[in-house]
Scaffold this motif. Structure first.
Motif, PDB file in Angstrom:
ATOM      1  N   TYR A  30       0.809   2.828   5.614  1.00 57.44           N
ATOM      2  CA  TYR A  30       0.633   3.869   6.632  1.00 57.44           C
ATOM      3  C   TYR A  30      -0.214   5.006   6.084  1.00 57.44           C
ATOM      4  CZ  TYR A  30       1.454   8.097   9.216  1.00 57.44           C
ATOM      5  OH  TYR A  30       1.253   9.284   9.882  1.00 57.44           O
ATOM      6  N   VAL A  81       4.440   0.589   9.486  1.00 61.56           N
ATOM      7  CA  VAL A  81       3.103   1.136   9.735  1.00 61.56           C
ATOM      8  C   VAL A  81       2.972   1.549  11.197  1.00 61.56           C
ATOM      9  CG1 VAL A  81       0.641   0.590   9.841  1.00 61.56           C
ATOM     10  CG2 VAL A  81       1.981  -0.125   7.864  1.00 61.56           C
ATOM     11  N   GLU A 117       3.065   5.504  12.672  1.00 64.69           N
ATOM     12  CA  GLU A 117       1.875   5.959  13.383  1.00 64.69           C
ATOM     13  C   GLU A 117       2.248   6.545  14.743  1.00 64.69           C
ATOM     14  OE1 GLU A 117      -1.080   3.027  14.583  1.00 64.69           O
ATOM     15  OE2 GLU A 117      -2.617   4.362  13.782  1.00 64.69           O
TER      16      GLU A 117
END
Length: 299
Positions: free
Chosen positions: A163, A284, A288
């Motif tokens: 990430y 990830v 986000e």
């Protein structure tokens, strides 16, 4: 135990891959077309020579009558941009240009988009799981020979690191003026608590599970075990396919996604674990959504 039917499973995998990429490309085209139509409408509304009053001086505001604004164009004729819900051309006797009522476009809410993603990718995932069972694919080829706490920990560390690297990649792309389109993520971002529960507890796990089962477990693990193909060659091939399926994110998005796919595929080869890459992929995506949503709301 029956012998694995590698060919049958490989065939199903390739069909799912082709259909998925085709659907992704079609969705990308629709998304781009919608944006282009929106830009055209905004440009038309701001074009020089358009007046917001009718020829008789009466402003057709959205008031009690429910009438839309009229426009006076450069040739002196007047016409409304659209009819109200209970109107027709008869309501505008002074109009000299025939105007067609614009087609109402369906508006997708975050909820309907989330349901659509969950159902479509969930269905593809079920197809792959059933195919793997019927074809007697070994668990170790799929990266499911054993699940340990250590794998979960590695997945968490990998997900957080990816990430952070993904964010850096987006900033670099912005610096060099490379287009990165996050419109799809914005459309999928919920605006209510219930939506966030559905996103984080259902949709994102389905996406991470299906995409890792397809792009890493099947295209890398099964093809390497069943056909003796170098797993590192398959890492490259699967990453290209993974990036192609994310074309809606723009050139930078394709580059970043392809790199992310290559790292996940490499992690799958090195650990032999589907769990590691599923956990990393989920984190990830989840980070986000959460971080960007918080940043947008704080502005």
């Amino acid at each position: 135990m029956p012998s694995p039917n590698w060919n049958a499973f490989a065939g199903v995998t390739l069909v799912v891959l082709v259909v998925l990429i085709a659907l992704a490309r079609a969705s990308q085209a629709m998304f781009v077309d919608d944006e282009a139509r929106g830009d055209d409408r905004r440009e038309s509304a701001n074009r020089d020579g358009i007046s917001r009053t009718a020829a008789n001086g009466h402003a057709f505001g959205l008031g009690d009558e429910g009438v839309g604004e009229a426009k006076t164009v450069s040739d002196g004729t007047t016409h409304p941009p659209e009819y109200g819900p209970f109107e027709s051309a008869a309501n505008y006797p002074n109009v000299t240009h025939e105007v067609t009522n614009p087609v109402s476009e369906a508006e997708f809410t975050p909820g309907t988009l989330l349901v659509n993603v969950a159902l479509s990718q969930g269905l593809f995932g079920v197809v792959l799981v059933v195919a793997a069972v019927l074809a007697a694919i070994p668990a170790d080829a799929l990266g499911l020979e054993r699940v340990t706490v250590a794998q979960l920990g590695i997945g968490v560390l990998l997900g957080v690191g990816l990430y952070a690297a993904n964010e850096v990649g987006q900033r670099v792309a912005d610096t060099f003026g490379i287009d990165y389109d996050d419109g799809l993520r914005e459309l999928l971002t919920p605006d209510a608590l219930g939506g966030w529960v559905v996103l984080l507890a259902l949709v994102l796990p389905i996406i991470a599970g299906f995409e890792e089962l397809l792009f890493r477990s099947s295209l890398v693990g099964v093809f390497a075990a069943g056909y003796g193909i170098s797993p590192w060659f398959l890492v490259v091939a699967s990453s290209v396919a993974f990036a192609t399926g994310h074309g809606a994110q723009g050139p930078a998005g394709v580059l970043v996604t392809g790199t992310l796919g290559a790292v996940l595929a490499s992690a799958f080869v090195l650990t032999g674990s589907l769990v590691v890459v599923v956990v990393a992929h989920y984190l990830v995506n989840a980070l986000e959504f959460v971080v960007h949503a918080h940043g947008d709301s704080s502005r």
